[in-house]
Design an enzyme around this catalytic site. Structure first.
Site, PDB file in Angstrom:
ATOM      1  N   TYR A  93      -1.326  -0.519  10.370  1.00 15.53           N
ATOM      2  CA  TYR A  93      -1.581  -1.160   9.063  1.00 15.53           C
ATOM      3  C   TYR A  93      -0.462  -0.767   8.097  1.00 15.53           C
ATOM      4  O   TYR A  93       0.111  -1.624   7.409  1.00 15.53           O
ATOM      5  CB  TYR A  93      -2.947  -0.707   8.539  1.00 15.53           C
ATOM      6  N   SER A 148       0.867  -1.190   0.000  1.00 10.88           N
ATOM      7  CA  SER A 148       0.000   0.000   0.000  1.00 10.88           C
ATOM      8  C   SER A 148       0.894   1.227   0.000  1.00 10.88           C
ATOM      9  O   SER A 148       1.997   1.206   0.568  1.00 10.88           O
ATOM     10  CB  SER A 148      -0.878   0.017   1.257  1.00 10.88           C
TER      11      SER A 148
HETATM   12  P1  NAP Z   1     -11.739  -5.649  -0.192  1.00 15.60           P
HETATM   13  O1  NAP Z   1     -12.445  -5.072  -1.373  1.00 15.60           O
HETATM   14  O2  NAP Z   1     -12.252  -5.347   1.148  1.00 15.60           O
HETATM   15  O3  NAP Z   1     -11.666  -7.240  -0.464  1.00 15.60           O
HETATM   16  C1  NAP Z   1     -11.746  -8.096   0.534  1.00 15.60           C
HETATM   17  C2  NAP Z   1     -11.588  -9.534  -0.016  1.00 15.60           C
HETATM   18  O4  NAP Z   1     -10.770 -10.203   0.896  1.00 15.60           O
HETATM   19  C3  NAP Z   1     -12.886 -10.283  -0.065  1.00 15.60           C
HETATM   20  O5  NAP Z   1     -12.830 -11.227  -1.121  1.00 15.60           O
HETATM   21  C4  NAP Z   1     -12.905 -11.006   1.288  1.00 15.60           C
HETATM   22  O6  NAP Z   1     -13.781 -12.117   1.197  1.00 15.60           O
HETATM   23  C5  NAP Z   1     -11.425 -11.359   1.400  1.00 15.60           C
HETATM   24  N1  NAP Z   1     -10.869 -11.542   2.736  1.00 15.60           N
HETATM   25  C6  NAP Z   1     -10.934 -10.705   3.796  1.00 15.60           C
HETATM   26  N2  NAP Z   1     -10.251 -11.202   4.841  1.00 15.60           N
HETATM   27  C7  NAP Z   1      -9.714 -12.376   4.428  1.00 15.60           C
HETATM   28  C8  NAP Z   1      -8.904 -13.372   5.043  1.00 15.60           C
HETATM   29  N3  NAP Z   1      -8.507 -13.259   6.314  1.00 15.60           N
HETATM   30  N4  NAP Z   1      -8.547 -14.451   4.315  1.00 15.60           N
HETATM   31  C9  NAP Z   1      -8.935 -14.587   3.033  1.00 15.60           C
HETATM   32  N5  NAP Z   1      -9.712 -13.683   2.406  1.00 15.60           N
HETATM   33  C10 NAP Z   1     -10.100 -12.603   3.090  1.00 15.60           C
HETATM   34  O7  NAP Z   1     -10.205  -5.219  -0.154  1.00 15.60           O
HETATM   35  P2  NAP Z   1      -9.289  -4.580  -1.302  1.00 15.60           P
HETATM   36  O8  NAP Z   1      -9.407  -3.107  -1.252  1.00 15.60           O
HETATM   37  O9  NAP Z   1      -9.529  -5.293  -2.577  1.00 15.60           O
HETATM   38  O10 NAP Z   1      -7.833  -4.913  -0.727  1.00 15.60           O
HETATM   39  C11 NAP Z   1      -7.027  -5.935  -1.282  1.00 15.60           C
HETATM   40  C12 NAP Z   1      -5.585  -5.655  -0.969  1.00 15.60           C
HETATM   41  O11 NAP Z   1      -5.205  -4.363  -1.457  1.00 15.60           O
HETATM   42  C13 NAP Z   1      -5.230  -5.634   0.531  1.00 15.60           C
HETATM   43  O12 NAP Z   1      -3.959  -6.215   0.696  1.00 15.60           O
HETATM   44  C14 NAP Z   1      -5.149  -4.153   0.865  1.00 15.60           C
HETATM   45  O13 NAP Z   1      -4.272  -3.899   1.942  1.00 15.60           O
HETATM   46  C15 NAP Z   1      -4.551  -3.635  -0.429  1.00 15.60           C
HETATM   47  N6  NAP Z   1      -4.760  -2.208  -0.644  1.00 15.60           N
HETATM   48  C16 NAP Z   1      -5.994  -1.709  -0.891  1.00 15.60           C
HETATM   49  C17 NAP Z   1      -6.133  -0.337  -1.118  1.00 15.60           C
HETATM   50  C18 NAP Z   1      -7.451   0.274  -1.423  1.00 15.60           C
HETATM   51  O14 NAP Z   1      -7.493   1.526  -1.526  1.00 15.60           O
HETATM   52  N7  NAP Z   1      -8.526  -0.492  -1.587  1.00 15.60           N
HETATM   53  C19 NAP Z   1      -5.013   0.494  -1.074  1.00 15.60           C
HETATM   54  C20 NAP Z   1      -3.785  -0.064  -0.803  1.00 15.60           C
HETATM   55  C21 NAP Z   1      -3.650  -1.417  -0.607  1.00 15.60           C
HETATM   56  P3  NAP Z   1     -14.428 -12.858   2.517  1.00 15.60           P
HETATM   57  O15 NAP Z   1     -15.169 -11.816   3.272  1.00 15.60           O
HETATM   58  O16 NAP Z   1     -15.291 -13.947   1.941  1.00 15.60           O
HETATM   59  O17 NAP Z   1     -13.241 -13.407   3.248  1.00 15.60           O
END
Ligand code: NAP
Length: 255
Positions: A160, A147
């Site tokens: 985080y 991130s």
């Molecule tokens: P998201 O939309 O909240 O996606 C969450 C996904 O993760 C869902 O499929 C959820 O399904 C699954 N999940 C949650 N906890 C889990 C666990 N313990 N084990 C396995 N699956 C799990 O999140 P996102 O924004 O796509 O984030 C994905 C990655 O990008 C993360 O590493 C985050 O730190 C990084 N990131 C995101 C942003 C942003 O702005 N969105 C920015 C920087 C970095 P279930 O509920 O079925 O488990």
């Protein structure tokens, strides 16, 4: 079969993507699948896994769907075992799962939350790769997801952010350890409106302020992150390893 504007860089390849039923992980699985990969998707809930698999199959993508909470050792092992049983190999692993459970300052964060952050955001990647490594052959590729806040953890994402700083270090260390057969790189997203950051992006004023920080004048999309992940995982990046690639629309990061 959906007609795709993409190439077929992953034809005949097998890709595991964690936390891939929604958000960035889902788009990564979709992109790799549209480019020909057999994709192994997973998350904690059977219902989410089934629904996501249905959406991908409707696009003509070959999918194996497995429940895997990344901090559950048995479920991680099952993810690898099922992949090998069905496809016989692993070419790509994308470790995407993370949590952001607290907006507290670091010194006020409960010990159980500190443990959870370390466990999901750092340790589970290590343990998953420990299970996968014996099966990763020459030309395989790992992509971690950090991130932008890793570079300068802001107050409400402090611990985080620190776990994501660790992911940057992990990328370097694993690239050294897993080379030359396996490349290890890291995508560093800026802000992508998903459930993960709804706290920030659902408020119009905050969202506009964030958009202004991006030189490209907009927040990222899950497809933006998927495109760069696919590049790093593909042979187009065959001479890149140990790198952290910022995908933030030009938000301030590092030199
Ligand atoms: P998201 O939309 O909240 O996606 C969450 C996904 O993760 C869902 O499929 C959820 O399904 C699954 N999940 C949650 N906890 C889990 C666990 N313990 N084990 C396995 N699956 C799990 O999140 P996102 O924004 O796509 O984030 C994905 C990655 O990008 C993360 O590493 C985050 O730190 C990084 N990131 C995101 C942003 C942003 O702005 N969105 C920015 C920087 C970095 P279930 O509920 O079925 O488990």
């Amino acid at each position: 079969m959906e007609r795709t504007k993409y190439g077929k860089r992953f034809q005949g390849k097998v890709a595991i993507v964690t936390a891939s039923t929604l958000g960035i992980g889902f788009s990564i699985a979709e992109r790799l699948g549209l480019e020909g990969a057999s994709v192994v998707i997973s998350s904690r809930k059977q219902k989410n896994v089934d629904e996501a698999a249905g959406k991908l199959r409707a696009k003509g993508i070959e999918v194996l769907a497995v429940v895997c909470h990344v901090s559950n050792a048995q479920q991680r092992k099952n993810l690898i075992d099922k992949t090998l049983q069905k496809y016989g190999k692993i070419d790509v692993v994308v470790s995407n799962a993370a949590v952001h459970p607290s907006v507290d300052p670091i010194l006020q964060t409960q010990e159980s939350i500190l443990d959870k952050l370390w466990e999901i955001n750092v340790k589970s990647t290590i343990l998953l790769l420990k299970d996968a490594a014996p099966h990763l052959k020459k030309g395989s590729s790992v992509v971690l997801i950090a991130s932008l806040v890793a570079y300068n953890p802001p107050p409400t994402m402090a611990m985080y952010g620190v776990t994501k700083t660790a992911v940057l270090g992990l990328t370097k260390a694993l690239a050294s350890e897993m080379g030359p057969n396996t490349r290890v790189n890291c995508v560093v997203p800026g802000i992508v409106p998903t459930h993960f950051v709804a706290l920030y992006t659902s408020n119009d004023a905050t969202r506009e302020e964030l958009e202004r920080k991006a030189l490209l004048g907009r927040l990222g999309t899950t497809e933006d992150m998927a495109a760069v992940t696919a590049f790093l995982a593909s042979d187009d990046a065959s001479y890149i390893t140990g790198e952290n690639l910022v995908v933030s629309g030009g938000m301030p990061s590092r030199l």
